[in-house]
Motif scaffolding. Structure first.
Motif, PDB file in Angstrom:
ATOM      1  N   ASP A  77       0.715  -1.337  -0.166  1.00 34.22           N
ATOM      2  CA  ASP A  77       0.107   0.416  -0.550  1.00 34.22           C
ATOM      3  C   ASP A  77       0.917   0.804   0.162  1.00 34.22           C
ATOM      4  N   SER A  78       1.761   0.975   0.340  1.00 33.76           N
ATOM      5  CA  SER A  78       2.550   2.428   0.915  1.00 33.76           C
ATOM      6  C   SER A  78       4.163   2.733   0.117  1.00 33.76           C
ATOM      7  N   GLY A  79       4.624   1.328  -0.305  1.00 33.56           N
ATOM      8  CA  GLY A  79       5.724   1.548  -0.940  1.00 33.56           C
ATOM      9  C   GLY A  79       6.753   1.112  -0.374  1.00 33.56           C
ATOM     10  N   HIS A  80       6.316   1.712   0.527  1.00 31.77           N
ATOM     11  CA  HIS A  80       7.720   1.518   2.269  1.00 31.77           C
ATOM     12  C   HIS A  80       9.025   0.738   2.298  1.00 31.77           C
ATOM     13  N   PRO A  81      10.037   0.786   1.421  1.00 32.00           N
ATOM     14  CA  PRO A  81      10.696  -0.877   1.267  1.00 32.00           C
ATOM     15  C   PRO A  81      10.857  -1.758   2.609  1.00 32.00           C
ATOM     16  N   VAL A  82      11.436  -1.194   3.709  1.00 30.58           N
ATOM     17  CA  VAL A  82      12.491  -1.626   5.062  1.00 30.58           C
ATOM     18  C   VAL A  82      12.182  -1.581   6.074  1.00 30.58           C
ATOM     19  N   MET A  83      11.556  -2.981   6.369  1.00 29.06           N
ATOM     20  CA  MET A  83      10.620  -2.992   7.272  1.00 29.06           C
ATOM     21  C   MET A  83      12.342  -3.978   8.458  1.00 29.06           C
ATOM     22  N   ARG A  84      11.908  -3.399   9.737  1.00 31.45           N
ATOM     23  CA  ARG A  84      12.809  -4.111  10.867  1.00 31.45           C
ATOM     24  C   ARG A  84      11.662  -5.119  12.141  1.00 31.45           C
ATOM     25  N   SER A  85      12.382  -6.137  12.227  1.00 27.55           N
ATOM     26  CA  SER A  85      11.178  -7.028  13.550  1.00 27.55           C
ATOM     27  C   SER A  85      11.354  -6.457  14.558  1.00 27.55           C
ATOM     28  N   ALA A  86       9.753  -5.984  15.122  1.00 26.81           N
ATOM     29  CA  ALA A  86       9.375  -5.337  15.973  1.00 26.81           C
ATOM     30  C   ALA A  86       9.658  -6.284  17.581  1.00 26.81           C
ATOM     31  N   GLU A  87      10.335  -7.797  17.395  1.00 27.46           N
ATOM     32  CA  GLU A  87       9.612  -8.895  18.452  1.00 27.46           C
ATOM     33  C   GLU A  87      10.928  -8.000  19.599  1.00 27.46           C
ATOM     34  N   PRO A  88      10.680  -8.334  20.919  1.00 23.56           N
ATOM     35  CA  PRO A  88      12.441  -8.324  21.826  1.00 23.56           C
ATOM     36  C   PRO A  88      13.015  -8.770  21.340  1.00 23.56           C
ATOM     37  N   GLY A  89      14.495  -8.206  21.388  1.00 24.54           N
ATOM     38  CA  GLY A  89      15.896  -8.948  21.262  1.00 24.54           C
ATOM     39  C   GLY A  89      15.242  -8.899  19.858  1.00 24.54           C
ATOM     40  N   GLU A  90      15.532  -8.996  18.830  1.00 27.03           N
ATOM     41  CA  GLU A  90      15.043  -9.122  17.389  1.00 27.03           C
ATOM     42  C   GLU A  90      15.871  -7.562  16.699  1.00 27.03           C
ATOM     43  N   ARG A  91      16.901  -8.055  16.129  1.00 28.85           N
ATOM     44  CA  ARG A  91      17.195  -6.491  15.123  1.00 28.85           C
ATOM     45  C   ARG A  91      17.262  -6.539  13.797  1.00 28.85           C
ATOM     46  N   TRP A  92      17.418  -7.411  13.078  1.00 31.64           N
ATOM     47  CA  TRP A  92      17.351  -7.901  12.162  1.00 31.64           C
ATOM     48  C   TRP A  92      15.764  -7.138  10.692  1.00 31.64           C
ATOM     49  N   ARG A  93      16.991  -6.753   9.872  1.00 33.66           N
ATOM     50  CA  ARG A  93      15.568  -5.830   9.031  1.00 33.66           C
ATOM     51  C   ARG A  93      15.165  -6.536   8.204  1.00 33.66           C
ATOM     52  N   TRP A  94      14.194  -6.131   6.806  1.00 33.16           N
ATOM     53  CA  TRP A  94      14.016  -6.798   5.515  1.00 33.16           C
ATOM     54  C   TRP A  94      13.097  -5.550   4.774  1.00 33.16           C
ATOM     55  N   CYS A  95      14.295  -5.957   2.990  1.00 33.08           N
ATOM     56  CA  CYS A  95      13.411  -5.184   2.215  1.00 33.08           C
ATOM     57  C   CYS A  95      12.993  -6.020   1.733  1.00 33.08           C
ATOM     58  N   TYR A  96      11.739  -5.489   1.398  1.00 34.26           N
ATOM     59  CA  TYR A  96      10.454  -6.109   0.767  1.00 34.26           C
ATOM     60  C   TYR A  96      10.790  -6.220  -0.766  1.00 34.26           C
ATOM     61  N   VAL A  97      11.843  -4.523  -1.715  1.00 33.98           N
ATOM     62  CA  VAL A  97      11.611  -4.663  -3.225  1.00 33.98           C
ATOM     63  C   VAL A  97      12.947  -5.677  -3.426  1.00 33.98           C
TER      64      VAL A  97
END
Length: 113
Positions: free
Chosen positions: A88-108
């Motif tokens: 919906d937004s085109g925002h490409p990167v998210m981060r895990s919002a789980e405690p202790g997790e730091r990884w990011r993911w690029c949907y593109v």
């Protein structure tokens, strides 16, 4: 589409040869510094804002958009709101919002970093 959250993915340092940043320019610039992450859009980082708006309170894991702070549920959750937010937004990167997790993911580029 790939499932999200199958590892910590935090081992690739931005700009490291062969790392996620070398494969994905978004991961090289968005969300590198966690202290600069936007706050949760609703002020609640412990719930999927779209599920709550629907009266739903069942999700697996949460993801945070690193452009606007939207908190959405992962693809293991019934409604998959984090991925829907990307579409919906085109925002490409998210981060895990789980405690202790730091990884990011690029949907593109479908790469973790």
């Amino acid at each position: 589409m790939r499932m999200f959250g199958r590892g910590n993915g935090g081992n690739d340092a931005p700009g490291e040869a062969g790392g996620a940043a070398a494969r994905c320019p978004e991961l090289g610039t968005i969300g590198v510094d966690e202290a600069a992450d936007p706050p949760a859009a609703t002020g609640r980082a412990d719930e999927c804002e779209d599920c709550v708006a629907m009266g739903e309170h069942h999700w697996s894991h949460l993801r945070k958009c690193l452009e606007c702070g939207h908190i959405g549920c992962c693809d293991s959750s019934p409604r998959r709101h984090a991925t829907a937010h990307f579409h919906d937004s085109g925002h490409p990167v998210m981060r895990s919002a789980e405690p202790g997790e730091r990884w990011r993911w690029c949907y593109v580029h479908e790469v973790m970093g």
